[in-house]
Design an enzyme around this catalytic site. Structure first.
Site, short mmCIF file in Angstrom:
data_model
loop_
_atom_site.label_atom_id
_atom_site.label_comp_id
_atom_site.label_asym_id
_atom_site.label_seq_id
_atom_site.Cartn_x
_atom_site.Cartn_y
_atom_site.Cartn_z
N ARG A 111 0.85 -1.18 0.00
CA ARG A 111 0.00 0.00 0.00
C ARG A 111 0.89 1.24 0.00
O ARG A 111 2.10 1.14 0.19
CB ARG A 111 -0.96 0.02 1.20
N ASN A 149 -5.43 7.75 4.52
CA ASN A 149 -5.35 6.86 5.68
C ASN A 149 -3.90 6.74 6.10
O ASN A 149 -3.04 6.38 5.29
CB ASN A 149 -5.89 5.47 5.34
N GLU A 150 -3.64 7.09 7.36
CA GLU A 150 -2.28 6.97 7.90
C GLU A 150 -1.24 7.51 6.92
O GLU A 150 -0.28 6.84 6.55
CB GLU A 150 -1.97 5.52 8.29
N CYS A 158 10.58 10.09 0.45
CA CYS A 158 10.81 9.67 -0.94
C CYS A 158 11.96 10.49 -1.52
O CYS A 158 12.01 11.71 -1.33
CB CYS A 158 9.54 9.86 -1.77
N CYS A 160 12.99 10.42 -4.92
CA CYS A 160 12.95 10.42 -6.38
C CYS A 160 13.20 11.82 -6.94
O CYS A 160 13.32 12.80 -6.19
CB CYS A 160 11.61 9.87 -6.87
N GLU A 307 -8.33 4.29 15.37
CA GLU A 307 -8.06 2.85 15.27
C GLU A 307 -7.33 2.38 16.52
O GLU A 307 -6.44 3.06 17.03
CB GLU A 307 -7.15 2.53 14.08
N TRP A 315 1.56 -7.30 12.65
CA TRP A 315 2.79 -6.78 12.08
C TRP A 315 3.95 -6.74 13.07
O TRP A 315 5.01 -6.20 12.75
CB TRP A 315 2.55 -5.36 11.54
N GLU A 355 -3.54 -8.31 6.08
CA GLU A 355 -4.00 -8.13 7.46
C GLU A 355 -5.03 -9.18 7.88
O GLU A 355 -5.82 -8.96 8.79
CB GLU A 355 -4.57 -6.72 7.63
N LYS A 356 -4.97 -10.36 7.27
CA LYS A 356 -5.98 -11.38 7.56
C LYS A 356 -5.86 -11.92 8.99
O LYS A 356 -6.83 -12.47 9.53
CB LYS A 356 -5.92 -12.51 6.55
#
Length: 670
Positions: A111, A149-150, A158, A160, A307, A315, A355-356
């Site tokens: 993600r 989200n987050e 980054c 680049c 959350e 994780w 995230e199952k």
């Protein structure tokens, strides 16, 4: 700013109906009603469902979801859907992908596969936001907008070419001319002087260590780049909808790249994600600290826990489940410390994807489970706590915190890499917690009026104005405690000359000539019996000669005979300095002395019994005392009022059962 309102304390979750057959959706909303869930985040990861092909939008499923929520009286925390790019975008525009410091590209499949500075990502994401906001801007279920989200959880830094160009633009706006940049970064060192902004790159990996001023500014830029995305999405939303806007911060131990103190003015209500981290020695202290810091970011106002988890996450190296009652205890700890919403990731545990194995309100085993029964119990308790919503936490002590100090003290070429900024802050916070006091964790530039004591742990980067405010606080009668590594550098990460602790040298009446850190396993002792480690200091002159009281000296180690703890009378207040990392019991004892000096009421016996006591108060004078018992034994306290968790009157005393929480609407004890 637009006011966020909710009837009482919200009970909510992330709902990802796109993972399930629509037949399950009806069961979901029925179960949500049974549990008391009344605020649901949807479309958080919806981009590929809502826009399956470039410029083609399909709202059929999301329409049904929003209408289902409205029909069941459940309010929507509607995501913009921009948090994770769809495969068509990164396939057509691979230049969107983020690049690590070593120059390698990070690919799709997880993600946040985007560069925060990518013009293509910005254009396509805002087009999506506009489509979603246009369709749902006045939907009857809509209560709150959830931007992305987050932000920056995985892609904050980054390197680049698009980031390099954006970094140079940011630097031009900050410094105006390249001479000012050279001065700020000290580029005369190692022949790094720039002739123009066009020569500047992000601090990509080098053969040696990197310019610390450049690294610090890149952290600032990177935080601002993601803030720009938040502001851009918010602007689109506000053109289409009157609903308030937020995003979920990550005020937690392991996320350090986003300066949320600078973000807070751009959301209508502060929201935070927090998960117990069992890689830490004391996860519950970190939970309390992060909640207090979130409240400080919110300026003391109530905030939303967007959350957390019902049980194990997925994780950490070992994903530890929560014990019986722990979910409610964690949840109410956040409420005690200012949260007016308790939400979870997620509603129903996934059967596929990364995230199952993350816990959920509805676990894989279904509703005939302890987890589900505890979720229903939590919904009942939160309903009973509705009257607390809108009240504020009461605190006499402030701890100063700054992301810039985190970025610099944990950087390269520092006196000791064993000294980690947030660790030192949380150790100091734990010592305050051991004294049973409630703490506001605030930015270095926060107003200090109304506090009795201000604690400054390892605040490495300090601006002149902030140091002056701390000095004025002491002059006016406040008590200040400063720990080692504080005040050493200015906002450019340039060392303050004349001796450490730099910005606080005159306030404390000490001048340190040399740092003397020690190896992590080396034990230091003080002449008054305390034990310490990690750090010691050699003073340029004995502060006792200048009128500063030396309370303890190093008995051994590289600074043997030198001061370790000092106190100086300042105006009608005082300023304490600790030049080492005291062991936890000794730091707690010292904190007790400092708080007594400040006239702060403490409750060390209650804390030693494993009980947190936090008070929230309303503008009309009502007060609620939260008592969170982390221990295996009941605790009995004198009390009078009404206990909300069990909905019972309390005439003389209140029993807080082992590993339980009680919330007392107070009446005076007679």
């Amino acid at each position: 700013m637009r006011a966020y309102t909710h009837p009482g304390i919200a009970f909510g979750c992330d709902w990802n109906p796109e993972q399930w057959d629509p037949a399950v959706w009806r069961e979901d909303v029925r179960l949500m009603r049974d549990a008391g869930v009344d605020l649901v985040a949807v479309n958080v990861f919806g981009w590929s469902q809502v826009e399956p092909r470039p410029g083609e939008y399909d709202f059929t499923a999301l329409d049904e979801v929003m209408d289902l929520l409205a029909a069941h009286g459940i309010r929507a925390n509607l995501g913009t859907g921009t948090s994770s790019t769809p495969p068509w975008l990164t396939t057509a525009h691979p230049e969107v992908l983020p690049v690590a410091a070593d120059g390698t590209t990070r690919w799709p499949g997880g993600r946040q596969a985007f560069c925060p500075s990518s013009p293509v990502y910005r254009e396509r994401s805002l087009a999506l936001v506009d489509a979603v906001a246009t369709r749902y801007g006045d939907h009857p279920a809509l209560a709150l907008w959830h931007v992305s989200n987050e932000l920056g959880c995985h892609n904050a830094l980054c390197y680049c070419d698009a980031s390099a160009a954006a970094f140079r633009t940011w630097l031009r706006e900050r410094y105006a001319d390249v001479a000012a940049l050279n001065a700020a970064w000290g580029t005369t060192f190692w022949s790094q002087r720039y002739g123009s902004f066009d020569e500047v790159l992000p601090p990509r990996l080098t053969l040696s260590t990197r310019n610390p001023g450049q690294v610090l500014d890149f952290h600032r830029f990177s935080s601002d780049a993601l803030l720009d995305q938040l502001r851009a999405e918010t602007a689109v939303i506000r053109a289409r909808s009157a609903a308030p806007v937020t995003t979920n911060f990550m005020v937690t131990d392991h996320i350090r790249n986003l300066d949320y103190l600078s973000w807070a003015p751009y959301v209508d209500v502060v929201a935070n994600d927090h998960y117990l981290d069992h890689r830490l020695a004391d996860p519950t202290t970190e939970l309390a600290f992060s909640a207090d810091l979130t409240r400080g970011i919110a300026g003391g106002a109530p905030w939303l826990l967007m959350e957390h988890s019902t049980g194990a996450v997925n994780w950490q190296p070992v994903n530890v489940p929560k014990g019986p009652g722990e979910m409610l205890r964690n949840s109410l700890t956040h409420v005690a410390r200012g949260a007016d919403a308790v939400c979870f990731f997620q509603w129903r545990a996934s059967t596929q994807g990364s995230e199952k194995f993350h816990s959920a309100l509805v676990p894989h085993a279904g509703t005939a489970t302890r987890q589900w029964r505890e979720a229903v119990e939590l919904g009942t308790v939160l309903d009973r706590l509705d009257e607390v919503a809108g009240s504020r936490v009461q605190a006499d002590v402030a701890v100063l915190f700054g992301w810039e100090s985190w970025w610099t003290l944990d950087g390269e070429n520092v006196p000791s890499t064993a000294v980690r900024y947030r660790d030192q802050v949380v150790r100091t916070y734990a010592a305050l917690r051991a004294q049973g006091v409630t703490v506001d964790v605030v930015g270095a530039d926060a107003p200090l009026d109304g506090y009795r004591a201000v604690v400054v742990p390892a605040l490495h980067v300090v601006r002149d104005a902030d140091a002056a405010a701390v000095a004025r606080f002491a002059e006016a009668g406040g008590t200040v405690l400063v720990t080692f590594a504080s005040g050493v550098v200015d906002e450019h990460d340039a060392v303050r000359l004349g001796g450490y602790p730099g910005a606080f040298r005159d306030l404390l009446g000490v001048t340190v000539e040399e740092f003397a850190p020690v190896l992590p396993d080396q034990v230091l002792t003080l002449d008054t019996g305390e034990r310490a480690g990690l750090w010691s200091e050699r003073f340029a002159a004995d502060p006792a000669d200048a009128g500063t009281a030396v309370l303890s000296r190093f008995a051994d180690g590289p600074a043997a005979g030198e001061p370790a703890i000092t106190r100086r009378a300042v105006g009608s207040g005082s300023a304490w300095y600790v030049a080492t990392a005291l062991d936890a019991p000794d730091l707690a004892d010292l904190m007790g002395r400092v708080l007594a000096d400040a006239g702060v009421a403490t409750a060390p016996d209650l804390a030693a019994a494993g009980v947190e006591r936090v008070v929230r108060a309303a503008a009309d004078g009502r007060r609620w005392t939260f008592l969170v018992n982390h221990a295996a034994a009941d605790v009995t306290l004198p009390a009078r009022g009404h206990e909300l968790v069990t909905d019972t009157a309390v005439a003389h005393e209140l029993v807080v059962p082992a590993r339980a929480v009680r919330v007392l609407r107070e009446e005076p004890v007679r």
